[in-house]
Write an enzyme that holds these catalytic residues in place. Structure first.
Site, PDB file in Angstrom:
ATOM      1  N   GLU A 280      -0.423  -0.979  14.172  1.00  0.00           N
ATOM      2  CA  GLU A 280      -0.929  -1.807  13.080  1.00  0.00           C
ATOM      3  C   GLU A 280      -0.335  -3.222  13.120  1.00  0.00           C
ATOM      4  OE1 GLU A 280      -2.163   0.198   9.258  1.00  0.00           O
ATOM      5  OE2 GLU A 280      -0.370  -0.839   8.598  1.00  0.00           O
ATOM      6  N   GLU A 283      -2.089  -5.048  15.733  1.00  0.00           N
ATOM      7  CA  GLU A 283      -3.429  -5.451  15.281  1.00  0.00           C
ATOM      8  C   GLU A 283      -3.350  -6.674  14.356  1.00  0.00           C
ATOM      9  OE1 GLU A 283      -5.576  -2.267  13.345  1.00  0.00           O
ATOM     10  OE2 GLU A 283      -7.271  -3.568  12.857  1.00  0.00           O
ATOM     11  N   CYS A 300      -3.769   3.821   6.002  1.00  0.00           N
ATOM     12  CA  CYS A 300      -3.173   5.159   6.120  1.00  0.00           C
ATOM     13  C   CYS A 300      -3.453   6.067   4.932  1.00  0.00           C
ATOM     14  CB  CYS A 300      -1.673   5.051   6.373  1.00  0.00           C
ATOM     15  SG  CYS A 300      -0.870   3.940   5.251  1.00  0.00           S
ATOM     16  N   SER A 320      -7.505  -2.182   8.764  1.00  0.00           N
ATOM     17  CA  SER A 320      -6.964  -1.837  10.083  1.00  0.00           C
ATOM     18  C   SER A 320      -7.730  -0.631  10.639  1.00  0.00           C
ATOM     19  CB  SER A 320      -5.483  -1.476   9.938  1.00  0.00           C
ATOM     20  OG  SER A 320      -5.055  -0.772  11.077  1.00  0.00           O
ATOM     21  N   LYS A 359      -5.806  14.101   1.971  1.00  0.00           N
ATOM     22  CA  LYS A 359      -5.611  14.368   3.406  1.00  0.00           C
ATOM     23  C   LYS A 359      -6.408  15.593   3.861  1.00  0.00           C
ATOM     24  CE  LYS A 359      -2.472  11.185   4.437  1.00  0.00           C
ATOM     25  NZ  LYS A 359      -2.689  10.115   5.392  1.00  0.00           N
ATOM     26  N   GLU A 362      -9.605  13.999   4.661  1.00  0.00           N
ATOM     27  CA  GLU A 362      -9.489  13.181   5.875  1.00  0.00           C
ATOM     28  C   GLU A 362      -9.554  14.040   7.143  1.00  0.00           C
ATOM     29  OE1 GLU A 362      -6.474   9.678   7.077  1.00  0.00           O
ATOM     30  OE2 GLU A 362      -5.547  11.638   7.060  1.00  0.00           O
ATOM     31  N   GLU A 367     -15.759  11.930  12.215  1.00  0.00           N
ATOM     32  CA  GLU A 367     -15.455  10.974  13.288  1.00  0.00           C
ATOM     33  C   GLU A 367     -13.982  10.957  13.679  1.00  0.00           C
ATOM     34  OE1 GLU A 367     -15.968  10.259  10.187  1.00  0.00           O
ATOM     35  OE2 GLU A 367     -14.388   8.900   9.545  1.00  0.00           O
ATOM     36  N   CYS A 504       2.786   7.776  -1.909  1.00  0.00           N
ATOM     37  CA  CYS A 504       2.625   9.218  -1.655  1.00  0.00           C
ATOM     38  C   CYS A 504       3.682  10.059  -2.377  1.00  0.00           C
ATOM     39  CB  CYS A 504       2.678   9.510  -0.163  1.00  0.00           C
ATOM     40  SG  CYS A 504       1.459   8.577   0.752  1.00  0.00           S
TER      41      CYS A 504
HETATM   42  S1  SF4 Z   1      -0.823  10.896  -1.497  1.00  0.00           S
HETATM   43 FE1  SF4 Z   1      -2.098   9.402  -2.562  1.00  0.00          FE
HETATM   44  S2  SF4 Z   1      -1.296   7.448  -1.784  1.00  0.00           S
HETATM   45 FE2  SF4 Z   1      -0.600   9.007  -0.368  1.00  0.00          FE
HETATM   46  S3  SF4 Z   1      -2.174   9.078   1.208  1.00  0.00           S
HETATM   47 FE3  SF4 Z   1      -2.703  10.628  -0.316  1.00  0.00          FE
HETATM   48  S4  SF4 Z   1      -4.164   9.611  -1.693  1.00  0.00           S
HETATM   49 FE4  SF4 Z   1      -3.083   8.020  -0.553  1.00  0.00          FE
END
Ligand code: SF4
Ligand code: SF4
Ligand code: SF4
Length: 584
Positions: A280, A283, A300, A320, A359, A362, A367, A504
């Site tokens: 990053e 970049e 992220c 990014s 996550k 994600e 992709e 987080c």
């Molecule tokens: S815990 Fe919250 S701030 Fe951390 S990556 Fe997940 S959604 Fe984003």
């Protein structure tokens, strides 16, 4: 004119600032009035009626969270009529509620249960009113309407803190419905899966999708080689679920517990946080040097990415292209690690332990996989791994420390602060400075980007060049910042966005409760770890250097690009609704 008012509470005289609510006034003198729906600064609508008090001269009881003290007011907080009214309101909530405590995910920290006990509820003297609505399954955030007490906290958090507006209140009376508008499932709504509604729900009406069975199954499958990686933030929070004080640093115990559960290798997502920073920072420098699209924003946080795709697609070129540390770890485990160990990638089952519900989403983005198989097979939240550790009978508190496995278990101090708001920015600045100047950065602490404010803006001088940076703490703050950037009222080069308040460490998969006091303790634990690490810059992690030398080649080169970068897609927040409408 004095701004103080004279008030009597339970017969004793006090003075309070004008405008103070009865609830806050009582709290300041040590009287904790019970509430179910109230969340300071977020949900203050007075919908549950549990916080009632008597005010002399008023014909009805007053809701203390929305009633301000006035000159000469006489308040009674603990009379038979007050106690009875509070109890009745909880009994009514329980009449709607599916009381299945032993199997409920919130049995150990349910606010409804605590209130029922505190207010002396021994039975529910009303006819049971079942739920009219089905469970909302399918995505990382699960809604169970049969456990909803209509407090509306989730609606307020989603609207006021996250500015997502994925939840609404529909219908009235016993048929009140709280969920996504137009009867959509959350997974088809603009919901970005941040889990902040779960963190603020007083009951088990909102929870994460439980993926623990999937992981138990993999662990007992002798054909599978099961590895795990753990996010920066969980080392400062998991202990709370075993009764340790907030902010206890438990990295060594986490590694030991995971080994006892049967994981073959224990990796640290901090390793790929370092990798993220190297890619990053590279970049950012390329964009600054070559008149690329600025401001660049971090990538992220998957909550932020979905929000951007839905509400700010015009900023997609600004983000990014680096994958998050979770997905970089996934790609490296299923390629570099698999090849180094001579294990077919198809046999490896990679579990990611995250403070985050987004996550889970994600890891399933179509992709995102780079290895040819799924890079991350299962994502568990901090709460889910705690449940597994408990289920296995592991005495977490008394475990001795174990270390993580090399090479993917090593990390710098810069990586560990990824878990706190401002941490990704600070980590990137440490590396960008040295990449740009070729000189050693002696003062690595960028304290101006730390702290819990919604938006932090700061100027950093790198080799005579002024780099203006901004940190947005929550999606509501990100939205305010982006509006300023759009209006040319703020001219920044680099923006960090983390969806969850505090970063987080306050993620939607973290221990409940999480509040600012607890957030700060978790953050302190991460900065302490950073300050005690020998290596505090991501690019100095020796195993990151080895990874580039042995496998990836150049930073930002073709192989790194293939494995470690991704792309984003503009989407309408209401695309599911549009599809439904088209089909009509
Ligand atoms: S815990 Fe919250 S701030 Fe951390 S990556 Fe997940 S959604 Fe984003
Ligand atoms: S997960 Fe986040 S975006 Fe989705 S409904 Fe809850 S608060 Fe709103
Ligand atoms: S889902 Fe939870 S936070 Fe939302 S209204 Fe129901 S009980 Fe309250």
């Amino acid at each position: 004119m004095s701004d103080l008012v004279n008030v009597k509470i339970d017969g004793r005289p006090y003075q309070f600032e004008k405008g103070t609510t009865i609830l806050k006034a009582c709290k300041s003198i040590g009287i904790e009035i019970p509430t179910l729906c109230y969340l300071e600064g977020i949900a203050e609508e007075g919908s549950c009626g549990v916080c009632v008090v008597e005010v002399k001269g008023s014909r009805t009881l007053q809701r203390s969270c929305i009633t301000e003290v006035t000159e000469g007011m006489e308040i009674i907080t603990n009379s038979p009529v007050v106690r009875e009214a509070r109890k009745t309101n909880i009994e009514l909530a329980l009449a709607h509620h599916d009381i299945t405590c032993p199997t409920c995910v919130r049995d150990d920290n349910c606010e409804l249960q605590t209130l029922a006990r505190r207010l002396g509820v021994k039975e529910v003297p009303f006819d049971k009113i079942g739920s009219f609505y089905e469970k909302d399954l399918g995505g990382p955030v699960i809604r169970d309407p049969s456990k909803c007490v209509y407090c509306r906290r989730c609606v307020s958090v989603c609207e006021n803190i996250q500015n997502v507006n994925a939840l609404t209140v529909a219908k009235r009376g016993i048929k009140t419905y709280i969920g996504a508008p137009f009867d959509l499932r959350l997974v088809d709504s603009p919901c970005v899966n941040c889990g902040q509604c779960i963190m603020n729900c007083p009951t088990g009406a909102l929870s994460e999708r439980d993926d623990t069975d999937k992981v138990w199954e993999a662990l007992s499958d002798t054909e599978k080689y099961v590895v795990v990686s753990t996010a920066p933030a969980i080392r400062a929070s998991l202990g709370e679920l075993f009764g340790l004080p907030a902010g206890t640093f438990v990295r060594g115990k986490v590694a030991r517990a995971l080994r006892l559960l049967g994981f073959k290798k224990i990796f640290d997502t901090n390793f790929t946080a370092d990798l993220t920073i190297v890619e990053e920072a590279h970049e950012l420098i390329e964009r600054v040097k070559n008149n690329g699209v600025l401001p660049m924003t971090t990538s992220c946080c998957p909550g932020w990415i979905k929000y951007l795709e839905e509400y700010y697609p015009e900023f997609i070129p600004n983000v990014s292209s680096c994958k998050s540390p979770q997905q970089m770890m996934g790609a490296i485990v299923k390629t570099y690690f698999a090849e180094k160990m001579g294990i077919p990638k198809e046999k490896i089952f990679h579990v990611s332990i995250m403070p985050c519900t987004a996550k889970k989403y994600e890891a399933d983005r179509p992709e995102i996989d780079a290895s040819g198989v799924k890079d991350v097979d299962a994502v568990l939240t901090t709460r889910e791994i705690a449940r597994m550790i408990k289920e296995a009978g592991i005495d977490f508190v008394n475990l001795d420390d174990s270390d993580y496995d090399l090479p993917l278990g090593e990390y710098s101090g810069a990586a560990t602060i990824f878990g706190a708001t401002g941490g990704v920015m600070e980590a990137a600045l440490r590396t960008a400075y040295e990449m740009l100047t070729g000189e050693t950065l002696e003062a690595v602490d960028f304290v101006e980007v730390r702290g819990l404010e919604g938006i932090k803006v700061s100027d950093v001088n790198i080799d005579g060049v002024n780099i203006r940076v901004a940190v947005a703490n929550s999606l509501g703050s990100a939205s305010k910042l982006l509006e300023k950037v759009k209006a040319h009222e703020e001219n920044v080069h680099f923006i960090e966005v983390m969806a969850c308040p505090g970063g987080c460490i306050g993620g939607g998969g973290q221990p409940i409760p999480t509040n600012d006091e607890i957030r700060l303790k978790r953050i302190q634990a991460l900065y302490k770890d950073d300050s005690e690490r020998k290596i505090r810059k991501s690019h100095e992690n020796p195993y990151i250097k080895q990874l580039y030398e042995e496998y990836l080649g150049e930073v930002g080169g073709p192989k790194a690009h293939h494995l470690l970068h991704t792309h984003y897609t503009p989407r309408s927040p209401w695309e599911a609704l549009e599809k439904v409408s088209l089909n009509k």
